[in-house]
Enzyme design. Structure first.
Site, PDB file in Angstrom:
ATOM      1  N   VAL A 202       9.150  -3.389  -2.159  1.00 43.61           N
ATOM      2  CA  VAL A 202      10.331  -4.069  -1.638  1.00 43.61           C
ATOM      3  C   VAL A 202      11.248  -4.389  -2.816  1.00 43.61           C
ATOM      4  CG1 VAL A 202      11.225  -6.084  -0.426  1.00 43.61           C
ATOM      5  CG2 VAL A 202       9.061  -5.058   0.296  1.00 43.61           C
TER       6      VAL A 202
ATOM      7  N   THR B 234       0.823  -1.213   0.000  1.00 45.29           N
ATOM      8  CA  THR B 234       0.000   0.000   0.000  1.00 45.29           C
ATOM      9  C   THR B 234       0.854   1.260   0.000  1.00 45.29           C
ATOM     10  OG1 THR B 234      -1.665  -1.200   1.278  1.00 45.29           O
ATOM     11  CG2 THR B 234      -1.875   1.191   1.181  1.00 45.29           C
TER      12      THR B 234
ATOM     13  N   ASP C 151      -2.528  -9.908  11.010  1.00 46.92           N
ATOM     14  CA  ASP C 151      -2.667 -10.117   9.565  1.00 46.92           C
ATOM     15  C   ASP C 151      -1.986 -11.422   9.153  1.00 46.92           C
ATOM     16  OD1 ASP C 151      -3.603  -9.518   7.050  1.00 46.92           O
ATOM     17  OD2 ASP C 151      -1.954  -8.170   6.536  1.00 46.92           O
TER      18      ASP C 151
ATOM     19  N   GLU D 153      21.818 -14.255  20.865  1.00 46.78           N
ATOM     20  CA  GLU D 153      22.785 -14.572  21.922  1.00 46.78           C
ATOM     21  C   GLU D 153      23.365 -15.966  21.702  1.00 46.78           C
ATOM     22  OE1 GLU D 153      20.951 -12.004  25.691  1.00 46.78           O
ATOM     23  OE2 GLU D 153      20.430 -14.121  25.450  1.00 46.78           O
TER      24      GLU D 153
END
Length: 538
Positions: free
Chosen positions: A126, A122, A232, A471
């Site tokens: 990418v 929207t 979502d 970690e």
């Protein structure tokens, strides 16, 4: 001794100092006298209230915690600071979140972007991006500020992503911002969407479905424990990391995600996608279990190839969702186990109070029957234990660097360690207890050293009591993966001004923010406007 101080610029009369686990303290700026390059121990303790006296000197100052902290007065050519020094040398803790830095300027100075987008949303697209210097490929989400209706809401999405550290969550590496756009630099997933795989295959056999659903329930459990609701859940929002058969999936797009509190779980914003949205969301009053409903719909689809609620329009679909009626009558369901159908029913329970949660879903008999894996070899060898020992001996600054390297490493180099971590995470919480790690090493036939508990404390870099994903990777990472590219990634995080050199001030810049993020401090100056000095030799 660990040392933390806060600079006060000439036009600021007060500053803020932070102590681990304590509220912020307000300190009045001490005016300059003679410049000196040495740090002088004061004769008085730090009080934490405003300091004021005729001679502009530090006087009558008391420590709130005299057993653990002393105060110091630092003088040099540029600033004077109150220094808070810990008397203990073992309490330096840091969080990986602090290494996800934000930059202003031109993104294309650092990355080459592909001409065609990998996907569109929207508010932006990418793209595949290649680091100009390191030639490492990343994914960049480019978001137009003009198209954003709520920029603070988008910044919350970034904040949520910074707080997440899980093998099945897309990894945010850094952000850029200019006058028109905001850029999120993330891991590049090359295996495509779960949605595309469903379209291609039609449906999955139960063994593979269990492999997928265990990851989905695990990541939902991880999010919900942290009071985050995704809102979502759908196959388009899960990407395969690569094209291999056993590739893990990564959850993406936290644009609709929201925090909820422990007292009142209810959320009111209508959000989601018609096929997957829970009935309560349509009424505008729902809780985090809306994600479980959506997961149940997804589970249904991957077993048969079509949704439980359908219609010719969104209105018809939502009408079916409100009724909550579905069936297992198609021929596709003839060979599906009763356990799988039962788990779907528990997810698609209309009453959210009776609906299963993610932790309960992971314990469902269906997973025990199908085992939810491809029998990956998860045994740890002696090299992992040796890596743990070597990590415990590192200086604190070296541990910071190893954490950055673990975060910047791509999953291709970490397949075995990732499988081990997921195997050890028996309760699906997205982190492992020290006992789980000990048990895993012992089950692999390894003899633990007598000081292993102390070693585990060194691995738990943020002091949470559990070992987080990064970690674990930082401590277990084999030194053969320390390529020049990854070492430079660590270097670049510390090289704030990108001049090819790391100054003491730049080291303090990064380390200070790592400490602030660990203690959830939000009231601090912008990174480019403050200089913090820390005893990095501690």
């Amino acid at each position: 001794m660990n040392q933390l101080c806060v600079e006060r610029s000439p036009n600021i009369s007060t500053a803020t100092a932070y102590i681990k686990g304590k509220p912020k303290k307000s300190i009045e700026r001490i005016k300059k006298k003679k410049d000196s390059n040495k740090s002088i121990k004061s004769q008085h303790k730090f009080e934490g209230s405003k300091i004021s006296n005729k001679n502009n000197e530090l006087k009558d100052v008391k420590s709130k915690d005299p057993k653990n902290y002393e105060s110091y007065l630092n003088k040099n050519t540029k600033h004077k600071d109150i220094l808070l020094k810990s008397k203990r040398s073992d309490n330096f803790k840091f969080s990986r979140r602090g290494f996800i830095l934000s930059f202003t300027g031109n993104l294309e100075d650092f990355y080459n972007l592909s001409e065609e987008p990998l996907g569109k949303g929207t508010y932006g697209c990418v793209y595949k991006a290649t680091d100009k210097l390191l030639k490492i490929q990343r994914a960049v989400k480019v978001v137009s500020k003009k198209k954003l209706k709520n920029i603070p809401r988008f910044r919350q999405e970034i904040d949520i992503m910074k707080n997440l550290d899980h093998p099945n969550v897309i990894k945010l590496l850094e952000t850029f911002e200019d006058e028109e756009q905001i850029y999120l630099i993330m891991d590049l997933c090359t295996g495509g969407e779960l949605f595309d795989k469903i379209i291609k295959k039609g449906s999955f056999v139960e063994m593979y479905a269990s492999f997928i659903m265990k990851q989905i329930f695990s990541v939902l459990n991880y999010l919900h424990i942290r009071n985050i609701c995704h809102r979502d859940i759908k196959p388009e929002n899960f990407l395969f990391y690569d094209k291999s058969t056993e590739s893990l999936i990564k959850i993406i797009d936290f644009g609709l995600a929201a925090y909820f509190n422990d007292i009142d779980y209810e959320m009111k914003t209508k959000a989601g996608t018609p096929y997957y949205v829970a009935p309560q969301v349509l009424t505008g009053c729902y809780d985090y279990k809306c994600d479980l409903w959506s997961a149940g719909v997804l589970f249904y689809i991957i077993l048969c190839g079509y949704p439980p609620f359908y219609g010719e329009s969104d209105h018809e679909i939502l009408s079916m969702v409100k009724k909550g009626k579905y069936n297992f009558k198609g021929k596709e369901w003839n060979n599906i186990s009763d356990e799988a159908k039962d788990l779907i029913k528990r997810c698609l329970t209309i009453d959210s109070g009776k609906r299963i949660n993610a932790s309960e879903a992971l314990k469902h008999p269906w997973f025990k029957k199908k085992k939810g894996s491809f029998n990956l070899d998860v045994k740890m060898d002696i090299h992992v234990l040796e890596n743990f020992k070597n990590y415990a001996l590192l200086l604190k600054l070296q541990k910071l660097a190893m954490t950055i390297i673990a975060q910047q490493s791509n999953d291709y180099d970490l397949q075995q360690l990732k499988a081990v971590f997921l195997y050890l995470d028996e309760d699906g919480k997205g982190n492992i207890t020290k006992n789980q790690l000990k048990k895993g090493l012992e089950n692999s036939g390894l003899k633990l050293p007598q000081n292993f508990d102390v070693l585990l404390d060194q691995i738990d870099s943020d002091g949470s009591g559990r070992i987080d994903y990064t970690e674990f990777l930082a401590a277990a990472l084999d030194r053969k993966h320390l390529s020049k590219k990854l070492i430079y990634c660590a270097f670049r995080v510390f090289d704030v001004d990108n001049d090819g050199e790391i100054t003491t001030a730049e080291l303090a810049h990064v380390t200070f923010f790592v400490i602030l993020f660990l203690h959830h401090v939000n009231d601090f100056p912008r990174l480019e406007n403050c200089t913090k000095y820390i005893d990095l030799n501690a």
